[in-house]
Motif scaffolding. Structure first.
Motif, short mmCIF file in Angstrom:
data_model
loop_
_atom_site.label_atom_id
_atom_site.label_comp_id
_atom_site.label_asym_id
_atom_site.label_seq_id
_atom_site.Cartn_x
_atom_site.Cartn_y
_atom_site.Cartn_z
N ALA A 181 -7.34 -4.31 -10.36
CA ALA A 181 -7.25 -3.80 -9.00
C ALA A 181 -8.62 -3.42 -8.44
N LEU A 182 -9.59 -3.22 -9.33
CA LEU A 182 -10.87 -2.67 -8.91
C LEU A 182 -11.85 -3.76 -8.47
N HIS A 183 -12.52 -3.50 -7.36
CA HIS A 183 -13.52 -4.40 -6.83
C HIS A 183 -14.24 -3.69 -5.70
N TYR A 184 -15.26 -4.32 -5.16
CA TYR A 184 -15.91 -3.79 -3.96
C TYR A 184 -15.76 -4.79 -2.83
N ASP A 185 -15.31 -4.32 -1.68
CA ASP A 185 -15.10 -5.16 -0.50
C ASP A 185 -16.17 -4.81 0.53
N PRO A 186 -16.96 -5.78 1.00
CA PRO A 186 -18.00 -5.48 1.99
C PRO A 186 -17.45 -4.83 3.26
N ASP A 187 -16.17 -5.02 3.55
CA ASP A 187 -15.57 -4.40 4.73
C ASP A 187 -15.50 -2.88 4.61
N TRP A 188 -15.72 -2.36 3.38
CA TRP A 188 -15.70 -0.91 3.18
C TRP A 188 -17.05 -0.26 3.44
N GLN A 189 -18.02 -1.02 3.89
CA GLN A 189 -19.42 -0.59 3.87
C GLN A 189 -19.66 0.79 4.50
N ALA A 190 -18.98 1.11 5.59
CA ALA A 190 -19.22 2.38 6.27
C ALA A 190 -18.19 3.45 5.89
N ARG A 191 -17.27 3.13 4.98
CA ARG A 191 -16.21 4.07 4.63
C ARG A 191 -16.60 4.89 3.40
N PRO A 192 -16.13 6.14 3.32
CA PRO A 192 -16.35 6.90 2.08
C PRO A 192 -15.72 6.16 0.89
N LEU A 193 -16.44 6.11 -0.21
CA LEU A 193 -15.97 5.43 -1.41
C LEU A 193 -15.96 6.42 -2.56
N GLN A 268 -10.19 7.30 6.17
CA GLN A 268 -10.65 5.95 5.87
C GLN A 268 -11.19 5.82 4.45
N THR A 269 -11.17 6.93 3.70
CA THR A 269 -11.72 6.92 2.34
C THR A 269 -11.01 5.89 1.47
N MET A 270 -11.79 5.13 0.70
CA MET A 270 -11.26 4.24 -0.32
C MET A 270 -11.47 4.90 -1.67
N ALA A 271 -10.43 4.94 -2.48
CA ALA A 271 -10.51 5.58 -3.79
C ALA A 271 -10.18 4.57 -4.88
N LEU A 272 -11.07 4.44 -5.85
CA LEU A 272 -10.86 3.56 -7.00
C LEU A 272 -10.74 4.43 -8.24
N LEU A 273 -9.67 4.24 -8.99
CA LEU A 273 -9.36 5.09 -10.13
C LEU A 273 -9.29 4.25 -11.40
N CYS A 274 -9.78 4.81 -12.51
CA CYS A 274 -9.69 4.08 -13.77
C CYS A 274 -9.73 5.05 -14.94
N ALA A 290 -3.15 14.79 -0.78
CA ALA A 290 -4.24 15.13 0.13
C ALA A 290 -4.25 14.26 1.38
N GLY A 291 -3.39 13.26 1.41
CA GLY A 291 -3.23 12.48 2.64
C GLY A 291 -3.79 11.09 2.66
N LEU A 292 -4.30 10.59 1.52
CA LEU A 292 -4.80 9.22 1.51
C LEU A 292 -3.63 8.23 1.46
N PRO A 293 -3.62 7.22 2.32
CA PRO A 293 -2.57 6.20 2.25
C PRO A 293 -2.61 5.47 0.90
N ARG A 294 -1.46 5.06 0.43
CA ARG A 294 -1.37 4.43 -0.88
C ARG A 294 -2.18 3.14 -0.96
N ASN A 295 -2.28 2.40 0.14
CA ASN A 295 -3.03 1.14 0.08
C ASN A 295 -4.53 1.34 0.06
N GLN A 296 -4.99 2.60 0.10
CA GLN A 296 -6.42 2.90 -0.01
C GLN A 296 -6.76 3.52 -1.36
N VAL A 297 -5.78 3.51 -2.26
CA VAL A 297 -5.98 4.01 -3.62
C VAL A 297 -5.72 2.87 -4.60
N ALA A 299 -6.07 1.31 -8.51
CA ALA A 299 -6.15 1.88 -9.86
C ALA A 299 -5.98 0.83 -10.94
N ASP A 300 -6.76 0.99 -12.00
CA ASP A 300 -6.57 0.26 -13.25
C ASP A 300 -6.35 1.27 -14.35
#
Length: 306
Positions: A181-193, A268-274, A290-297, A299-300
């Protein structure tokens, strides 16, 4: 009863038998780690006959067209001929160029016989002495000329016992490369990661963090690493050496209080969990509350093996 042929050998099994259990029950010693279709250690090739596959999308289309299946996910329907995965023929040779201890973690660096195309966040199957285990890549393609893995070898086991004896120049084989599930998307460039890891779950997130910085990420990058002891924070110096990261190192006994203070400043925060299943579950539960949408979390989960 259906017959399963492996080379010139024949075994009779009950209809609907799990293929992995049938093969190992007959003494073929097909390796496995997770039994959930994640590790890909139990690949076999169906030469003739059909199986009921509970997880058909686990392998790439090209692999499936060649007949490869995950034995742990297959049930025997009728007579079947299979070929076992042979790392000597099907695997990519690689040699050890470094094997160093970072606190409690083995940092293993390998030079493959030919270049391997991959991206930050992917997993690779390592074969050593007939035993296979999947590990996340911690190296960054295009910057590192080696493949790097961070492996917790504290407990004894068939694979870890061999890893501890590895020396520079030793050889092993590389198996299936796969996405998680983990990767980096250039579309996230200005979003908190946010990169949240426990133990060696930090390995793929170390690669993702470096990929984000390489691509000029302009949003906040926060790394939270949970370990059982101070020695478990094995990349402390390396993380601090990367400009642009906010790093927090937390002992497992203090995780609840650390999570209580972890509040996204943007939806708009993207969260990657492992990490371990329990840690990833706690991370995810807190972020959802805390309010983050599930499609922005994303996890592996690391399967525990030795």
């Amino acid at each position: 009863m259906p017959d399963v042929y492996v080379g010139a050998q024949r075994i009779s099994v009950s209809a609907a038998s799990n293929l992995l259990d049938a093969l190992n029950g007959a003494g073929f010693n097909v390796p496995y780690s997770c039994r959930a279709g994640s590790c890909h250690a139990c690949m076999v090739r169906c030469v003739d006959g059909a199986v009921a596959d509970a997880l058909p999308d686990a392998l790439p289309v090209a692999k499936r067209e060649q007949g490869w299946r995950l034995a742990c996910q297959c049930s025997v329907l009728g007579d079947l001929q299979v070929a076992l995965y042979d790392p000597r023929l099907d695997g990519l040779p690689a040699s050890v160029c470094a094997a160093d201890w970072l606190g409690e973690v083995l940092r293993l660096r390998l030079l493959p016989e030919r270049a391997l195309r991959y991206h930050a966040g992917q997993h690779l199957l390592l074969w050593l002495g007939g035993v296979a285990r999947p590990y996340s890549l911690a190296s960054l393609p295009g910057e590192d000329d080696f493949l790097e893995f961070h492996i917790d070898c504290r407990r004894p086991g068939a694979f870890c016992d061999q890893l501890r004896r590895l020396r520079v120049g030793d050889r092993l084989r590389l198996g299936e490369l796969r996405d998680g599930a983990l990767h980096y998307d250039p579309d996230w460039q200005a979003r908190p990661l946010w990169l949240l890891a426990s133990g060696t779950g930090l390995a793929p997130l170390w690669a993702v963090a470096r990929e984000a910085l390489r691509q000029g990420h302009t949003g906040e990058i926060k790394v939270l690493h949970v370990a059982a002891s101070d020695a478990g924070h094995y990349l402390a110096d390396a993380l601090q050496g990367l400009a642009g990261l906010a790093v927090e190192q937390v002992l497992a006994e203090h995780l609840d209080s650390a999570l209580a203070q972890l509040r996204p400043t943007s939806r708009q925060t993207m969260a990657l969990l492992c990490g371990s299943p329990s840690s990833v579950e706690r991370f995810a539960k807190h972020l959802f509350v805390a309010g983050l949408p599930r499609n922005q979390v994303l996890a592996d989960v690391f399967v525990e093996h030795a």
